[in-house]
Write a protein that holds these residues in place. Structure first.
Motif, short mmCIF file in Angstrom:
data_model
loop_
_atom_site.label_atom_id
_atom_site.label_comp_id
_atom_site.label_asym_id
_atom_site.label_seq_id
_atom_site.Cartn_x
_atom_site.Cartn_y
_atom_site.Cartn_z
N ASN A 196 3.92 -26.18 3.29
CA ASN A 196 4.53 -25.81 2.04
C ASN A 196 3.70 -24.55 1.20
OD1 ASN A 196 6.43 -27.78 1.95
ND2 ASN A 196 5.73 -29.00 0.46
N ALA A 197 2.36 -24.62 1.33
CA ALA A 197 1.62 -23.38 0.88
C ALA A 197 1.73 -22.26 1.78
CB ALA A 197 0.17 -23.88 0.68
N GLN A 198 1.95 -22.20 2.79
CA GLN A 198 2.27 -21.02 3.63
C GLN A 198 3.79 -20.33 3.23
OE1 GLN A 198 0.05 -19.80 6.27
NE2 GLN A 198 1.44 -17.87 6.30
N THR A 199 4.58 -21.46 3.23
CA THR A 199 5.99 -20.92 3.04
C THR A 199 5.88 -20.32 1.46
OG1 THR A 199 6.81 -22.73 4.19
CG2 THR A 199 8.53 -21.61 3.01
N ILE A 200 5.28 -21.07 0.65
CA ILE A 200 5.46 -20.43 -0.87
C ILE A 200 4.62 -19.06 -0.99
CG2 ILE A 200 4.49 -21.10 -3.30
CD1 ILE A 200 5.74 -23.85 -2.66
N ALA A 201 3.43 -19.14 -0.24
CA ALA A 201 2.66 -17.69 -0.31
C ALA A 201 3.50 -16.56 0.16
CB ALA A 201 1.34 -18.05 0.47
N GLU A 202 3.98 -16.90 1.38
CA GLU A 202 5.03 -15.84 1.74
C GLU A 202 6.04 -15.56 0.98
OE1 GLU A 202 6.05 -16.68 5.79
OE2 GLU A 202 3.75 -16.84 6.61
N TRP A 203 6.62 -16.36 0.26
CA TRP A 203 7.77 -16.08 -0.66
C TRP A 203 7.35 -15.42 -1.68
CZ3 TRP A 203 8.92 -17.57 -5.94
CH2 TRP A 203 10.07 -17.38 -6.06
N LEU A 204 6.22 -15.72 -2.29
CA LEU A 204 5.52 -14.96 -3.65
C LEU A 204 5.17 -13.50 -3.25
CD1 LEU A 204 2.95 -17.83 -5.09
CD2 LEU A 204 5.18 -16.82 -6.18
N GLU A 205 4.52 -13.39 -2.10
CA GLU A 205 4.18 -12.06 -1.62
C GLU A 205 5.44 -11.08 -1.52
OE1 GLU A 205 2.34 -11.58 2.32
OE2 GLU A 205 0.69 -10.72 1.15
N ASN A 206 6.55 -11.49 -1.39
CA ASN A 206 7.61 -10.80 -1.20
C ASN A 206 8.33 -10.62 -2.85
OD1 ASN A 206 7.56 -9.71 1.38
ND2 ASN A 206 8.18 -11.84 1.93
N ASN A 207 7.79 -11.30 -3.69
CA ASN A 207 8.60 -11.65 -5.15
C ASN A 207 7.95 -10.33 -6.10
OD1 ASN A 207 9.27 -12.64 -7.80
ND2 ASN A 207 9.77 -14.26 -6.85
N ASN A 208 9.27 -9.69 -6.63
CA ASN A 208 8.76 -8.57 -7.39
C ASN A 208 8.07 -8.80 -8.57
OD1 ASN A 208 10.18 -6.93 -5.75
ND2 ASN A 208 12.24 -6.88 -6.67
N GLU A 263 6.35 -32.07 -2.02
CA GLU A 263 7.60 -31.95 -2.32
C GLU A 263 8.63 -31.11 -1.37
OE1 GLU A 263 5.40 -30.88 -4.61
OE2 GLU A 263 5.66 -31.86 -6.35
N ASP A 264 10.02 -31.12 -1.43
CA ASP A 264 10.68 -30.12 -0.64
C ASP A 264 10.46 -28.83 -1.14
OD1 ASP A 264 12.66 -31.95 1.16
OD2 ASP A 264 12.56 -33.10 -0.60
N VAL A 265 10.20 -27.79 -0.23
CA VAL A 265 9.74 -26.65 -0.62
C VAL A 265 10.84 -25.82 -1.24
CG1 VAL A 265 10.02 -25.44 1.64
CG2 VAL A 265 8.11 -24.77 0.34
N LYS A 266 12.01 -25.95 -1.11
CA LYS A 266 13.11 -25.26 -1.69
C LYS A 266 13.05 -25.83 -3.13
CE LYS A 266 16.87 -28.52 -0.79
NZ LYS A 266 16.88 -29.31 -1.91
N ASP A 267 12.63 -26.91 -3.60
CA ASP A 267 12.53 -27.51 -4.82
C ASP A 267 11.42 -26.75 -5.63
OD1 ASP A 267 15.11 -28.92 -4.56
OD2 ASP A 267 13.73 -30.63 -4.22
N ILE A 268 10.37 -26.57 -4.95
CA ILE A 268 9.31 -25.92 -5.47
C ILE A 268 9.56 -24.49 -5.78
CG2 ILE A 268 6.92 -25.32 -5.28
CD1 ILE A 268 6.40 -27.72 -3.24
#
Ligand SMILES: *Cc1c(COP(=O)(O)O)cnc(C)c1O
Length: 381
Positions: A258-270, A366-371
Motif C-alpha cells: 500500500n505504501a509503495q502504491t501511495i508513494a508513487e501516486w503522491l509523487e505524480n500528484n500536482n 485498507e484497500d489502497v483505492k479507498d485510501i
C-alpha cells in the motif's frame, strides 16, 4: 536458543508458543500467576524477572524473527531503550547517537544523561564518517535508527556496524519502523536490536510494549539492569502481543504494498511538493534501502505545495485518522510541526527539512483505492 530454521511467517505463527499440556488447546494459555515455586526448580519465575511463560513465549518469537539468540520484553519501547542504554553505560562513559532519532529517545538523552554523568554526542549526518568522527576514548556504543522519523532517511546499517567493530564498541539499532519482516540488523553486524512493540509488532493500536533481541551474553547484561528498574510487560499484554505477531508477516507485506502504491501516486500528484519513501527511486538513500531492506515499510511522509494547507487537508480526511502514534492496521496521519517538532521554531524545522506542510503518513492495510480516494477527496475540498 532459537535458530531461523523456519520461514518468517512460520516463526510469527508458531515459535515460542506455550504448550497447553492440560487440555491440548491450539494456542498459548495465559498464565496470570505472579507466584511460582522456588524450591527444586531450574529458574525462579516472577514477572519482574522477565521469565513468566507468556513473556518468554513472545521474547523467543522476537528473537527468532531477528535471528538472535535471546530476547526480552518490556512494558514500552522507552522502557527497553532506557534499560538497554543504562545497562551498558555508566558515569564517565560516552555514547554516539544518530542525529535523527525518535523524540522520546532524544528527550531521555538530553534530560537524564547529564544528571548521571554520561556523555553523549549526536552525529551531524547519517554517513558512516559522521559516526566515526564523534568516537572518543571513552565511547562505549553507537546508536542508530533507520528508517528515521519523519523523513525516512536510511542509514547504512552494515557500514555503521563496521565502524563500531573497528573501535571495539557496541552498536544498538531502533528497528521499529522497519519491523523484523523488512530488516534484520543483527544479520548486518549490529549487536542489539530494539523495537517499540507498540508499533508494527503490536500493530492494532491497542497495546504498549517493547522488545530487545541480541546475543545471550548481551541479554543477560540487559536483564541484570531490567530486574532492578522493573518495566516488564504484563502476561496478559504479552499474550495479546503473541496474538498480534502471528499476523505480522502478512500485515507488513500489505503495509509495504500500500505504501509503495501511495508513494508513487503522491509523487505524480500536482498538489504534492515532495514525497519521502525509501521505496521510491527518487529517495536520496533508496540505493541503501534496496541493499539492506526486504521491503520498504508502511511509513511515508509528504509535503503539500504551499497553496495547500496541511491542517485543513487533515480535517477533510474521512478514512485516514489524524492521530498520534503509527503502525496500526488503520491509516493514520500527523503533522510533525504540531507534534514531535512542535516545540521548535519554523526556522529550526525548515533547517531539519520538516516543513510546516509536511505530513507523516502511517499507511494502513485498507484497500489502497479507498485510501487514495480519501486523499484525493480531501485535496479537492
Ligand atoms: C514509538 C517509538 C518509540 C517509543 O516506544 P513507546 O512504546 O512509545 O515507548 C521508540 N522508537 C520509535 C522509532 C518509535 O516509533
Amino acid at each position: 536458543m532459537t535458530t531461523k530454521k523456519h520461514g518468517l511467517n512460520t516463526i510469527c505463527t508458531h515459535t515460542g508458543e506455550v504448550k497447553d499440556t492440560q487440555f491440548g488447546g491450539a494456542i498459548s494459555p495465559i498464565y496470570m500467576t505472579t507466584s511460582y515455586p522456588y524450591m527444586d526448580v531450574d529458574s525462579k519465575r516472577y514477572p519482574r524477572y522477565f521469565n513468566t511463560p507468556n513473556q518468554q513465549a513472545v521474547a523467543q518469537k522476537v528473537a527468532a524473527l531477528e535471528n538472535a539468540e535471546a530476547g526480552l520484553l518490556f512494558g514500552s519501547g522507552m522502557a527497553v531503550i532506557s534499560t538497554t542504554l543504562f545497562a551498558f553505560l555508566k558515569h564517565g562513559d560516552h555514547v554516539v547517537l544518530q542525529n535523527e532519532i525518535y523524540g522520546g529517545t532524544f528527550n531521555l538523552i538530553v534530560e537524564e544523561f547529564d544528571k548521571m554523568g554520561i556523555e553523549y554526542s549526536f552525529t551531524e549526518g547519517i554517513e558512516p564518517i559522521h559516526f566515526e568522527e564523534k568516537i572518543k576514548a571513552n565511547t562505549k556504543l553507537l546508536y542508530l535508527e533507520t528508517p528515521s522519523n519523519p523523513l525516512l532517511s536510511i542509514t547504512d546499517i552494515k557500514a555503521i556496524s563496521e565502524v563500531a567493530k573497528r573501535s571495539n564498541i557496541l552498536s544498538i539499532i531502533d528497528n521499529t519502523f522497519a519491523s523484523p519482516i523488512n530488516q534484520t540488523p543483527l544479520d548486518l553486524g549490529i549487536d542489539i536490536c530494539i523495537h517499540s512493540a507498540t508499533k508494527y509488532l503490536g500493530g492494532h493500536s491497542d497495546i504498549s510494549a517493547g522488545a530487545v533481541a541480541s546475543s545471550q551474553h548481551n541479554i543477560d547484561i540487559i536483564w541484570n539492569k531490567a530486574k532492578n528498574l522493573g518495566g516488564h510487560l504484563s502476561d496478559f499484554i504479552a499474550y495479546l502481543l503473541e496474538r498480534s505477531i502471528k499476523t505480522l508477516g502478512i500485515r507488513v507485506e500489505r503495509h509495504n504494498l500500500n505504501a509503495q502504491t501511495i508513494a508513487e501516486w503522491l509523487e505524480n500528484n500536482n498538489a504534492v511538493e515532495k514525497v519521502y519513501y525509501p521505496g521510491l527511486q527518487s529517495h536520496p538513500t533508496h540505493h541503501i534501502a534496496k541493499k539492506q531492506m526486504h521491503g520498504f515499510g508502511g511509513m511515508l511522509s509528504f509535503e503539500l505545495k504551499s497553496e495547500f494547507n496541511a491542517s485543513e487537508f487533515q480535517k477533510n480526511l474521512k478514512l485516514i485518522k489524524p492521530s498520534m502514534s503509527l503502525a496500526g492496521v488503520e491509516s493514520t496521519i500527523l503533522m510533525p510541526s504540531l507534534t514531535s517538532h512542535g516545540l521548535l521554531t519554523p526556522e529550526q524545522r525548515k533547517e531539519m527539512g520538516v516543513s510546516d506542510n509536511l505530513l507523516r503518513f502511517s499507511v494502513g492495510i485498507e484497500d489502497v483505492k479507498d485510501i487514495i480516494a480519501d486523499i484525493e477527496n480531501a485535496l479537492k475540498i
